[in-house]
Design a protein around this motif. Structure first.
Motif, mmCIF file in Angstrom:
data_model
loop_
_atom_site.group_PDB
_atom_site.id
_atom_site.type_symbol
_atom_site.label_atom_id
_atom_site.label_comp_id
_atom_site.label_asym_id
_atom_site.label_seq_id
_atom_site.Cartn_x
_atom_site.Cartn_y
_atom_site.Cartn_z
ATOM 1 N N MET A 42 20.712 -30.063 69.203
ATOM 2 C CA MET A 42 21.375 -29.906 67.899
ATOM 3 C C MET A 42 21.430 -28.432 67.527
ATOM 4 O O MET A 42 20.442 -27.721 67.687
ATOM 5 N N MET A 43 22.565 -27.992 67.051
ATOM 6 C CA MET A 43 22.723 -26.606 66.623
ATOM 7 C C MET A 43 22.565 -26.515 65.102
ATOM 8 O O MET A 43 22.642 -27.527 64.392
ATOM 9 N N LEU A 44 22.378 -25.296 64.605
ATOM 10 C CA LEU A 44 22.216 -25.087 63.170
ATOM 11 C C LEU A 44 23.434 -25.601 62.398
ATOM 12 O O LEU A 44 23.309 -26.064 61.264
ATOM 13 N N PHE A 45 24.608 -25.529 63.023
ATOM 14 C CA PHE A 45 25.846 -25.943 62.360
ATOM 15 C C PHE A 45 25.747 -27.383 61.869
ATOM 16 O O PHE A 45 26.274 -27.728 60.806
ATOM 17 N N ASP A 46 25.037 -28.221 62.651
ATOM 18 C CA ASP A 46 24.939 -29.645 62.297
ATOM 19 C C ASP A 46 24.005 -29.872 61.121
ATOM 20 O O ASP A 46 24.006 -30.942 60.526
ATOM 21 N N MET A 47 23.190 -28.879 60.791
ATOM 22 C CA MET A 47 22.215 -29.057 59.720
ATOM 23 C C MET A 47 22.748 -28.572 58.374
ATOM 24 O O MET A 47 22.124 -28.792 57.346
ATOM 25 N N VAL A 48 23.890 -27.887 58.393
ATOM 26 C CA VAL A 48 24.371 -27.243 57.168
ATOM 27 C C VAL A 48 25.261 -28.201 56.392
ATOM 28 O O VAL A 48 26.106 -28.897 56.963
ATOM 29 N N ASP A 49 25.067 -28.225 55.071
ATOM 30 C CA ASP A 49 25.869 -29.074 54.200
ATOM 31 C C ASP A 49 27.328 -28.613 54.202
ATOM 32 O O ASP A 49 27.603 -27.413 54.296
ATOM 33 N N LYS A 100 23.490 -15.419 51.106
ATOM 34 C CA LYS A 100 23.523 -16.842 50.746
ATOM 35 C C LYS A 100 22.449 -17.565 51.551
ATOM 36 O O LYS A 100 22.208 -17.237 52.711
ATOM 37 N N VAL A 101 21.836 -18.573 50.941
ATOM 38 C CA VAL A 101 20.946 -19.463 51.675
ATOM 39 C C VAL A 101 21.833 -20.508 52.337
ATOM 40 O O VAL A 101 22.579 -21.212 51.673
ATOM 41 N N ILE A 102 21.737 -20.603 53.661
ATOM 42 C CA ILE A 102 22.596 -21.540 54.387
ATOM 43 C C ILE A 102 21.885 -22.891 54.533
ATOM 44 O O ILE A 102 22.449 -23.931 54.211
ATOM 45 N N CYS A 103 20.676 -22.874 55.048
ATOM 46 C CA CYS A 103 19.930 -24.119 55.199
ATOM 47 C C CYS A 103 18.462 -23.788 55.446
ATOM 48 O O CYS A 103 18.103 -22.625 55.619
ATOM 49 N N TYR A 104 17.628 -24.799 55.430
ATOM 50 C CA TYR A 104 16.223 -24.650 55.784
ATOM 51 C C TYR A 104 15.835 -25.869 56.598
ATOM 52 O O TYR A 104 16.515 -26.905 56.576
ATOM 53 N N GLY A 105 14.683 -25.780 57.313
ATOM 54 C CA GLY A 105 14.295 -26.923 58.133
ATOM 55 C C GLY A 105 12.873 -26.843 58.633
ATOM 56 O O GLY A 105 12.214 -25.804 58.529
ATOM 57 N N ASN A 106 12.423 -27.943 59.202
ATOM 58 C CA ASN A 106 11.088 -28.073 59.789
ATOM 59 C C ASN A 106 9.971 -27.856 58.785
ATOM 60 O O ASN A 106 8.858 -27.473 59.166
ATOM 61 N N PRO A 158 18.165 -24.267 66.000
ATOM 62 C CA PRO A 158 17.173 -24.015 64.940
ATOM 63 C C PRO A 158 15.825 -23.664 65.550
ATOM 64 O O PRO A 158 15.467 -24.151 66.617
ATOM 65 N N PRO A 159 15.069 -22.789 64.880
ATOM 66 C CA PRO A 159 13.716 -22.470 65.350
ATOM 67 C C PRO A 159 12.826 -23.714 65.309
ATOM 68 O O PRO A 159 13.149 -24.691 64.627
ATOM 69 N N ARG A 160 11.716 -23.650 65.992
ATOM 70 C CA ARG A 160 10.806 -24.794 66.015
ATOM 71 C C ARG A 160 9.857 -24.778 64.820
ATOM 72 O O ARG A 160 9.247 -25.782 64.500
ATOM 73 N N HIS A 161 9.729 -23.621 64.175
ATOM 74 C CA HIS A 161 8.816 -23.529 63.039
ATOM 75 C C HIS A 161 9.593 -23.746 61.752
ATOM 76 O O HIS A 161 10.824 -23.866 61.762
ATOM 77 N N ALA A 162 8.872 -23.837 60.628
ATOM 78 C CA ALA A 162 9.524 -23.952 59.321
ATOM 79 C C ALA A 162 10.327 -22.672 59.073
ATOM 80 O O ALA A 162 9.808 -21.573 59.254
ATOM 81 N N PHE A 163 11.562 -22.806 58.665
ATOM 82 C CA PHE A 163 12.436 -21.644 58.568
ATOM 83 C C PHE A 163 13.433 -21.816 57.430
ATOM 84 O O PHE A 163 13.698 -22.916 56.951
ATOM 85 N N ILE A 164 13.994 -20.669 57.028
ATOM 86 C CA ILE A 164 15.134 -20.623 56.103
ATOM 87 C C ILE A 164 16.160 -19.709 56.751
ATOM 88 O O ILE A 164 15.792 -18.677 57.333
ATOM 89 N N VAL A 165 17.422 -20.077 56.692
ATOM 90 C CA VAL A 165 18.492 -19.263 57.267
ATOM 91 C C VAL A 165 19.369 -18.721 56.142
ATOM 92 O O VAL A 165 19.763 -19.472 55.244
ATOM 93 N N PHE A 166 19.660 -17.426 56.206
ATOM 94 C CA PHE A 166 20.528 -16.780 55.228
ATOM 95 C C PHE A 166 21.763 -16.248 55.933
ATOM 96 O O PHE A 166 21.735 -15.929 57.126
ATOM 97 N N GLU A 167 22.827 -16.094 55.161
ATOM 98 C CA GLU A 167 23.968 -15.300 55.625
ATOM 99 C C GLU A 167 23.845 -13.944 54.936
ATOM 100 O O GLU A 167 23.763 -13.877 53.706
ATOM 101 N N ILE A 168 23.790 -12.874 55.725
ATOM 102 C CA ILE A 168 23.685 -11.533 55.137
ATOM 103 C C ILE A 168 24.729 -10.634 55.785
ATOM 104 O O ILE A 168 25.223 -10.940 56.873
#
Lengths: 182, 291
Positions: A1-8, A83-89, A28-38
């Motif tokens: 699964m890619m990050l694209f599939d996790m984004v609203d 922007k905050v894109i998504c978070y996970g794990n 997506p990383p294996r650890h708890a993470f937050i992804v931003f667009e910068i």
């Protein structure tokens, strides 16, 4: 699964094309993470043109320090158009494994709160702003369209009475044409 | 000819299933590389806050030419800023049963040492994750070469970063390390006859991750912990004094609590407060290359 599939989907609507391309090819990383667009200034060797101003992904590792809310706010405030894109794990009381549930519990604070939940709420707020803005724009556009339709109908009605001001004529005749404000 | 009767064999004695080797191989996990390469200060202990602001001095400009008898108004003020580092803890908790303590051969010290190493890796990985927040980026679009390192150095130099007479530092992944060695090897006589390019061939990587130097840049390699974006490793080149900053506890704190009603075990807790921030964005450049 890619990050694209996790984004609203509503978040995707506000992302730049370069960011969307990166999301499709980044796991997506294996650890708890937050992804931003910068914003990113990209330079390629051999390309002597001006630096390309584009966007990119910024990852924040919150696996070991979930209570770095200030870091999230700093990124959002210091990076233009971040922007905050998504978070996970994120661990939770309902994580699939007992070890992950216990890891969540290790961070429980004395007031019953947990920094992972607070971080999640902060991210939802930043992501929710985009959703709320989109909904507000849609609502305003619908309202504008309705008002335009009403204006056109009023203009048509005025033309159909041969240019006569029906209300004005009624007022002259002493007919109460409206409510007088208190 | 059959077995000889009445010979006392090994099975007739008291035996053990196995003995243990003299040494135990270490854990196959990465070493701490990034944290020693950045500017660090102590925790704001006892100062009623867990936040330390790393200050940044603003710059002034001067008017080039002021004609005779011409008034010169007050220029725009110098604006100093700061980046806040908020200390937070990383934690590791283990339970060791009383049976393990009584009959086992692994001491509490060994567990504490493992906890410390795990915390060290966690701190290092948290710092490495900051590479993706750097604005300037050199995208190799393939394998990393010396030209890409030079491009990163150029970006930092062109940002008017005070060089302080120091080499820049570049933290690469395993593939980036291999790519640079291949690039030097393929560069031909000009590079191979210049001793300054050959240090990456002189011996193995050091325990602190140092792999060698090229002119103006000290190279370090991490075995794990780098993020990826678009299928590429997120590496960086940065000024060791000004790019990143952190506040760190002097050592890991360890608690050992004896538990009774929960199951008769010793609870060993290790925790460590730290915070790492990107202090000056212009003093760093992100390097993307193949994984």
């Amino acid at each position: 699964m890619m990050l694209f599939d996790m984004v609203d989907e509503k978040v995707k609507a506000n992302l730049k094309p370069k960011t969307l391309d990166l999301l499709k090819t980044t796991r997506p990383p294996r650890h708890a993470f937050i992804v931003f667009e910068i914003p990113k200034v990209i330079r390629r060797v051999g390309d002597e043109k001006m630096n390309e101003v584009s966007t990119g992904l910024c990852f924040l590792n919150v696996e070991y320090q979930p209570d770095q809310l200030a870091t999230v706010r700093d990124i959002m405030e210091s990076k233009p158009n971040a922007k905050v894109i998504c978070y996970g794990n994120f661990p939770s009381p309902t994580s699939p494994t007992v070890a992950r549930q216990k890891y969540f519990a290790q961070y429980n604070e004395t007031n019953g709160q947990n920094p992972f939940e607070k971080m999640q709420a902060l991210c939802d707020m930043y992501m929710g702003n985009l959703t709320a803005q989109n909904e507000e724009v849609s609502r305003l556009k619908a309202e504008l369209a309705a008002l335009k339709t009403k204006q056109e109908k009023t203009q048509d009605d005025t033309k159909s009475t041969n240019g006569k001001n029906v209300k004005g004529a009624a007022a002259k005749d002493g007919v109460n044409t409206g409510t007088v404000a208190a | 000819m059959g077995a000889v009767a009445n010979v006392t064999v090994l099975g007739d004695t008291s035996t053990v299933s196995r003995t243990l080797s003299a040494i135990m191989s270490p854990e196959f996990k990465k070493e701490v590389v990034f944290v020693p390469l950045i500017y660090s200060e102590d925790m704001p202990n006892g100062q009623a806050t867990n936040v330390k602001g790393f200050r940044r001095q603003g710059a002034m400009t001067a008017t080039n030419v002021v004609a005779e008898a011409t008034a010169q108004g007050i220029h725009a003020p110098r604006q100093d800023t700061a980046v806040n580092a908020t200390a937070a803890k990383v934690v590791r908790v283990d339970g060791i049963s009383v049976e393990n303590q009584k009959f086992g051969q692994v001491s509490l010290d060994s567990y504490a040492l493992s906890q410390g190493r795990a915390i060290g890796r966690a701190v290092d990985d948290t710092g490495l994750a900051l590479f993706s927040s750097i604005t300037n980026q050199v995208d190799a679009a393939g394998d990393l070469t010396l030209d890409h390192l030079d491009e990163g150095q150029f970006n930092i130099f062109a940002s008017e970063v005070p060089m302080s007479g120091k080499n820049l530092v570049s933290v690469l992944g395993a593939r980036g390390f291999k790519n640079i060695k291949a690039d030097v090897r393929q560069s031909g006589g000009a590079a191979l006859s210049n001793e300054r390019f050959l240090s990456i061939f002189n011996g193995p990587p050091q325990i602190n991750g140092y792999i060698g130097s090229v002119p103006g840049i000290d190279l370090y390699a991490v075995q794990a912990g780098l993020g990826t974006t678009g299928g590429k490793n997120i590496q960086a080149i940065f000024h060791p004094d000004w790019a990143f900053a952190g506040i760190f506890d002097p050592s890991v704190s360890v608690w050992v609590n004896e538990k009774g009603s929960e199951g008769l075990y010793w609870e060993m807790v290790s925790y460590y407060f730290f915070s790492i921030v990107l202090w000056n964005d212009a003093a760093a450049c992100e390097l993307l290359s193949n994984t």
